[in-house]
Structure formats: structure tokens, C-alpha cells
Design a protein around this motif. Structure first.
Motif, mmCIF file in Angstrom:
data_model
loop_
_atom_site.group_PDB
_atom_site.id
_atom_site.type_symbol
_atom_site.label_atom_id
_atom_site.label_comp_id
_atom_site.label_asym_id
_atom_site.label_seq_id
_atom_site.Cartn_x
_atom_site.Cartn_y
_atom_site.Cartn_z
ATOM 1 N N LYS A 15 0.834 -1.210 0.000
ATOM 2 C CA LYS A 15 0.000 0.000 0.000
ATOM 3 C C LYS A 15 0.870 1.263 0.000
ATOM 4 O O LYS A 15 0.552 2.246 -0.679
ATOM 5 N N ILE A 16 1.956 1.231 0.728
ATOM 6 C CA ILE A 16 2.872 2.378 0.748
ATOM 7 C C ILE A 16 3.486 2.572 -0.630
ATOM 8 O O ILE A 16 3.587 3.702 -1.129
ATOM 9 N N GLN A 17 3.877 1.473 -1.284
ATOM 10 C CA GLN A 17 4.440 1.571 -2.627
ATOM 11 C C GLN A 17 3.408 2.125 -3.612
ATOM 12 O O GLN A 17 3.725 2.975 -4.443
ATOM 13 N N SER A 18 2.175 1.671 -3.481
ATOM 14 C CA SER A 18 1.106 2.190 -4.341
ATOM 15 C C SER A 18 0.912 3.684 -4.122
ATOM 16 O O SER A 18 0.785 4.451 -5.077
ATOM 17 N N ARG A 19 0.918 4.091 -2.870
ATOM 18 C CA ARG A 19 0.766 5.514 -2.565
ATOM 19 C C ARG A 19 1.924 6.319 -3.140
ATOM 20 O O ARG A 19 1.729 7.404 -3.705
ATOM 21 N N ASN A 20 3.123 5.793 -3.018
ATOM 22 C CA ASN A 20 4.289 6.480 -3.578
ATOM 23 C C ASN A 20 4.170 6.600 -5.097
ATOM 24 O O ASN A 20 4.513 7.637 -5.665
ATOM 25 N N ASP A 21 3.693 5.535 -5.732
ATOM 26 C CA ASP A 21 3.480 5.577 -7.181
ATOM 27 C C ASP A 21 2.437 6.631 -7.549
ATOM 28 O O ASP A 21 2.604 7.382 -8.513
ATOM 29 N N TYR A 22 1.344 6.678 -6.788
ATOM 30 C CA TYR A 22 0.303 7.692 -7.034
ATOM 31 C C TYR A 22 0.854 9.097 -6.832
ATOM 32 O O TYR A 22 0.576 10.000 -7.623
ATOM 33 N N ASP A 23 1.639 9.272 -5.766
ATOM 34 C CA ASP A 23 2.228 10.588 -5.503
ATOM 35 C C ASP A 23 3.123 11.031 -6.658
ATOM 36 O O ASP A 23 3.085 12.187 -7.082
#
Length: 65
Positions: A15-23
Motif C-alpha cells: 500500500k505504501i508503494q502504491s501511494r508512492n506511485d500515485y504521488d
């Protein structure tokens, strides 16, 4: 319990990686938007200047005719 904690940590990492990708995508999109906005402002300035020049040319030619 250790297995559950490991699953939760894995899920959190994804989830953190996904958020970083979205950011990152949001930042890139904002940068592209700013470039488009800057270009459109430049184009508007040029069009306004050309419009003024055309009007001056028209007025000058109508006075000499």
C-alpha cells in the motif's frame, strides 16, 4: 500471530508503494499541467499582441485610403 503480523507488514508495504506511485504520478501530472498553463499564457500574450498589431495596421491603412 507472527504470521499475521508478517502479512499485515507485507500488505502495508504494498500500500505504501502504491501511494508512492500515485504521488509520483500526481507530481508528474501537476508539472505537465503547469507547462501547459505556461504555454497557454504565452500563446495568449502573443495573440493579444498580434491582435493589437493587426488593428494598428488596419487603422493605418484605412487612414491612407
Amino acid at each position: 500471530m507472527t504470521k499475521r503480523l508478517s502479512q499485515i507488514n507485507d500488505s502495508l508495504a504494498r500500500k505504501i508503494q502504491s501511494r508512492n506511485d500515485y504521488d509520483k504520478t500526481i507530481q508528474e501530472t501537476e508539472a505537465a499541467y503547469m507547462k501547459i498553463l505556461e504555454s497557454s499564457q504565452t500563446l495568449l500574450t502573443v495573440l493579444k499582441r498580434e491582435s493589437v498589431n493587426m488593428n494598428k495596421t488596419r487603422q493605418a491603412s484605412s487612414h491612407t485610403s
